[in-house]
Scaffold this motif. Structure first.
Motif, PDB file in Angstrom:
ATOM      1  N   ASN A   1       0.834  -1.208   0.000  1.00 23.02           N
ATOM      2  CA  ASN A   1       0.000   0.000   0.000  1.00 23.02           C
ATOM      3  C   ASN A   1       0.864   1.251   0.000  1.00 23.02           C
ATOM      4  O   ASN A   1       0.530   2.254  -0.645  1.00 23.02           O
ATOM      5  CB  ASN A   1      -0.940   0.003   1.203  1.00 23.02           C
ATOM      6  CG  ASN A   1      -1.932   1.147   1.146  1.00 23.02           C
ATOM      7  OD1 ASN A   1      -2.666   1.306   0.185  1.00 23.02           O
ATOM      8  ND2 ASN A   1      -1.949   1.961   2.194  1.00 23.02           N
TER       9      ASN A   1
ATOM     10  N   ARG B   1       1.992   1.688  -3.459  1.00 28.79           N
ATOM     11  CA  ARG B   1       0.871   2.161  -4.284  1.00 28.79           C
ATOM     12  C   ARG B   1       0.729   3.674  -4.187  1.00 28.79           C
ATOM     13  O   ARG B   1       0.568   4.367  -5.195  1.00 28.79           O
ATOM     14  CB  ARG B   1      -0.427   1.492  -3.838  1.00 28.79           C
ATOM     15  CG  ARG B   1      -1.662   1.937  -4.620  1.00 28.79           C
ATOM     16  CD  ARG B   1      -2.924   1.297  -4.057  1.00 28.79           C
ATOM     17  NE  ARG B   1      -3.273   1.862  -2.768  1.00 28.79           N
ATOM     18  CZ  ARG B   1      -4.049   2.954  -2.604  1.00 28.79           C
ATOM     19  NH1 ARG B   1      -4.531   3.583  -3.656  1.00 28.79           N
ATOM     20  NH2 ARG B   1      -4.333   3.401  -1.402  1.00 28.79           N
ATOM     21  N   ARG B   2       0.790   4.195  -2.962  1.00 29.97           N
ATOM     22  CA  ARG B   2       0.634   5.635  -2.776  1.00 29.97           C
ATOM     23  C   ARG B   2       1.852   6.414  -3.263  1.00 29.97           C
ATOM     24  O   ARG B   2       1.749   7.564  -3.688  1.00 29.97           O
ATOM     25  CB  ARG B   2       0.363   5.947  -1.305  1.00 29.97           C
ATOM     26  CG  ARG B   2      -0.993   5.428  -0.821  1.00 29.97           C
ATOM     27  CD  ARG B   2      -1.295   5.793   0.620  1.00 29.97           C
ATOM     28  NE  ARG B   2      -0.437   5.076   1.552  1.00 29.97           N
ATOM     29  CZ  ARG B   2       0.481   5.651   2.326  1.00 29.97           C
ATOM     30  NH1 ARG B   2       0.674   6.958   2.274  1.00 29.97           N
ATOM     31  NH2 ARG B   2       1.207   4.929   3.162  1.00 29.97           N
TER      32      ARG B   2
ATOM     33  N   ALA C   1       3.694   5.480  -5.855  1.00 30.33           N
ATOM     34  CA  ALA C   1       3.909   5.200  -7.279  1.00 30.33           C
ATOM     35  C   ALA C   1       3.920   6.455  -8.160  1.00 30.33           C
ATOM     36  O   ALA C   1       4.823   6.604  -9.005  1.00 30.33           O
ATOM     37  CB  ALA C   1       2.869   4.202  -7.781  1.00 30.33           C
TER      38      ALA C   1
ATOM     39  N   ARG D   1      -6.511   2.070  -8.013  1.00 24.32           N
ATOM     40  CA  ARG D   1      -6.924   1.526  -6.722  1.00 24.32           C
ATOM     41  C   ARG D   1      -7.234   0.033  -6.711  1.00 24.32           C
ATOM     42  O   ARG D   1      -7.483  -0.535  -5.643  1.00 24.32           O
ATOM     43  CB  ARG D   1      -8.139   2.290  -6.216  1.00 24.32           C
ATOM     44  CG  ARG D   1      -9.403   2.130  -7.044  1.00 24.32           C
ATOM     45  CD  ARG D   1     -10.526   2.972  -6.472  1.00 24.32           C
ATOM     46  NE  ARG D   1     -11.777   2.773  -7.181  1.00 24.32           N
ATOM     47  CZ  ARG D   1     -12.908   3.407  -6.882  1.00 24.32           C
ATOM     48  NH1 ARG D   1     -12.927   4.276  -5.896  1.00 24.32           N
ATOM     49  NH2 ARG D   1     -14.006   3.176  -7.577  1.00 24.32           N
TER      50      ARG D   1
ATOM     51  N   VAL E   1      -6.691  -3.789  -6.364  1.00 24.83           N
ATOM     52  CA  VAL E   1      -5.711  -4.589  -5.631  1.00 24.83           C
ATOM     53  C   VAL E   1      -5.968  -6.059  -5.923  1.00 24.83           C
ATOM     54  O   VAL E   1      -7.081  -6.553  -5.734  1.00 24.83           O
ATOM     55  CB  VAL E   1      -5.791  -4.328  -4.108  1.00 24.83           C
ATOM     56  CG1 VAL E   1      -4.816  -5.234  -3.369  1.00 24.83           C
ATOM     57  CG2 VAL E   1      -5.502  -2.863  -3.801  1.00 24.83           C
TER      58      VAL E   1
ATOM     59  N   PRO F   1      -1.204  -4.232  -5.600  1.00 27.95           N
ATOM     60  CA  PRO F   1      -1.977  -3.166  -6.247  1.00 27.95           C
ATOM     61  C   PRO F   1      -1.618  -3.016  -7.725  1.00 27.95           C
ATOM     62  O   PRO F   1      -0.454  -3.194  -8.111  1.00 27.95           O
ATOM     63  CB  PRO F   1      -1.575  -1.907  -5.459  1.00 27.95           C
ATOM     64  CG  PRO F   1      -1.031  -2.417  -4.167  1.00 27.95           C
ATOM     65  CD  PRO F   1      -0.384  -3.727  -4.494  1.00 27.95           C
TER      66      PRO F   1
ATOM     67  N   ALA G   1      -1.417  -0.290  -9.268  1.00 24.13           N
ATOM     68  CA  ALA G   1      -0.497   0.839  -9.377  1.00 24.13           C
ATOM     69  C   ALA G   1       0.953   0.387  -9.233  1.00 24.13           C
ATOM     70  O   ALA G   1       1.855   0.951  -9.868  1.00 24.13           O
ATOM     71  CB  ALA G   1      -0.821   1.897  -8.320  1.00 24.13           C
ATOM     72  N   VAL G   2       1.208  -0.622  -8.413  1.00 23.33           N
ATOM     73  CA  VAL G   2       2.569  -1.131  -8.245  1.00 23.33           C
ATOM     74  C   VAL G   2       3.024  -1.844  -9.507  1.00 23.33           C
ATOM     75  O   VAL G   2       4.191  -1.759  -9.902  1.00 23.33           O
ATOM     76  CB  VAL G   2       2.645  -2.059  -7.013  1.00 23.33           C
ATOM     77  CG1 VAL G   2       4.036  -2.698  -6.905  1.00 23.33           C
ATOM     78  CG2 VAL G   2       2.331  -1.285  -5.739  1.00 23.33           C
TER      79      VAL G   2
END
Length: 327
Positions: free
Chosen positions: A48, A51-52, A54, A163, A165, A176, A178-179
């Motif tokens: 997480n 993710r934030r 990224a 968002r 996951v 995620p 995003a990762v």
């Protein structure tokens, strides 16, 4: 008659393992976070965190290309904001148009990058001035288009890019989307600098553009491509921001300075000619870890901005000192 010494007889210097400063700072800061909140050591929370972080990591990788060639790109945050607002207006809740609009967003970003690169390369305008003008123009365009307020809607398939996951992933548990985007972008950015001739050209241009030009290096093309890569990174980051934060007229505010700070924290030289993708990655993770730590400590936003400014000043000072020692 004397003979030249054999290569094998020459003394060899012991190999040195270069330890990235950004990595060290990140480990220290994340250890402090884990001390305050031990659950940050769990794979799920670390994913997480990534993710934030990224969008900032992706922006730092794009900014690195411009920094290596001896410039700055101050328009990244504005491009990210334009992406979020344009996506919400153009898609307006219709999931069938999502991928076509995403393609259009990249075309917009590449256009901004091309304009920045052409102005810097051929009109010889300093990059900090050229991209400052681009930042003001793009911000003005985005606000005029949206009427100064968030409007439109982002459908679920667009927001999933930021968002969504994946569950029950081996080892990490959760992964995620995003990762995944982050890892893909970092891999491409690394290949661009290490797997192609462009990386060597960028370092040469940033180190001594006049000498590079005399040696036949395509200086203008190298700089233009750097700004295009930077703009593509801003579009990618904007898509992720819209995905997990929604529509906002301030989506990319200040991200350009954070990207520059991230690069120099990791060891990239602001004057150009020195840096790596890992310097941008670990610098961005360090900066985001610092912001997370300040939030856990309950410190105000204004202090975070002050610390960011102090980091930039210290990093520039360190760069100048390193340059003097080498000279």
């Amino acid at each position: 008659m004397t003979t030249a010494p054999q290569a094998s007889a020459l003394p060899r210097r012991p190999a040195r393992i270069a330890l990235n400063a950004g990595l060290v700072i990140f480990v220290v800061l994340y250890a402090a976070i884990a001390f305050l909140q031990p659950n940050y050591l769990e794979p799920g929370l670390f994913m997480n965190f990534l993710r934030r972080a990224a969008p900032l990591v992706i922006l730092a990788c794009g900014q690195l290309y411009v920094i290596l060639t001896g410039g700055f790109d101050l328009s990244m945050g504005a491009v990210a904001t334009l992406v979020v607002l344009a996506a919400s207006i153009l898609i307006n809740g219709d999931p069938e148009t999502t991928w076509a609009v995403i393609g259009a967003l990249y075309v917009m970003g590449i256009a901004v990058g091309l304009i920045n690169g052409l102005v810097v390369a051929f009109l010889k305008v300093p990059s900090i001035i050229a991209t400052l003008g681009a930042m003001l123009s793009v911000n003005g365009l985005a606000l005029a288009w949206s009427g100064g307020a968030a409007r439109g809607d982002l459908p679920e398939n667009f927001r999933n890019l930021g968002r969504l996951v994946l569950r029950d992933v081996p080892i990490v548990g959760t992964l995620p989307m995003a990762v995944i985007v982050l890892l893909g972008f970092v891999a491409i950015a690394w290949w661009g600098l290490n797997g192609t001739v462009y990386g060597k050209r960028a370092l040469v241009v940033g180190d001594n553009p006049r000498a590079a030009e005399l040696a036949g290096t395509p200086v203008a093309d190298t700089r233009i491509l750097a700004f295009v890569v930077s703009a593509v990174s801003a579009v990618t980051a904007g898509i992720l921001l819209g995905g997990f934060s929604g529509v906002s007229v301030n989506a990319g505010e200040g991200l350009e300075l954070q990207a520059i700070a991230a690069c120099v924290i990791g060891g990239a030289q602001l004057l150009g000619g020195r840096g790596s993708v890992w310097s941008a990655v670990f610098g961005a993770l360090s900066l985001f870890a610092l912001f997370t730590l300040l939030n856990l400590l309950g410190l105000p936003q204004a202090l975070r901005d002050s610390i960011q400014g102090a980091i930039l000043i210290a990093a520039v000072g360190a760069t100048v000192l390193r340059s003097r020692r080498r000279a």
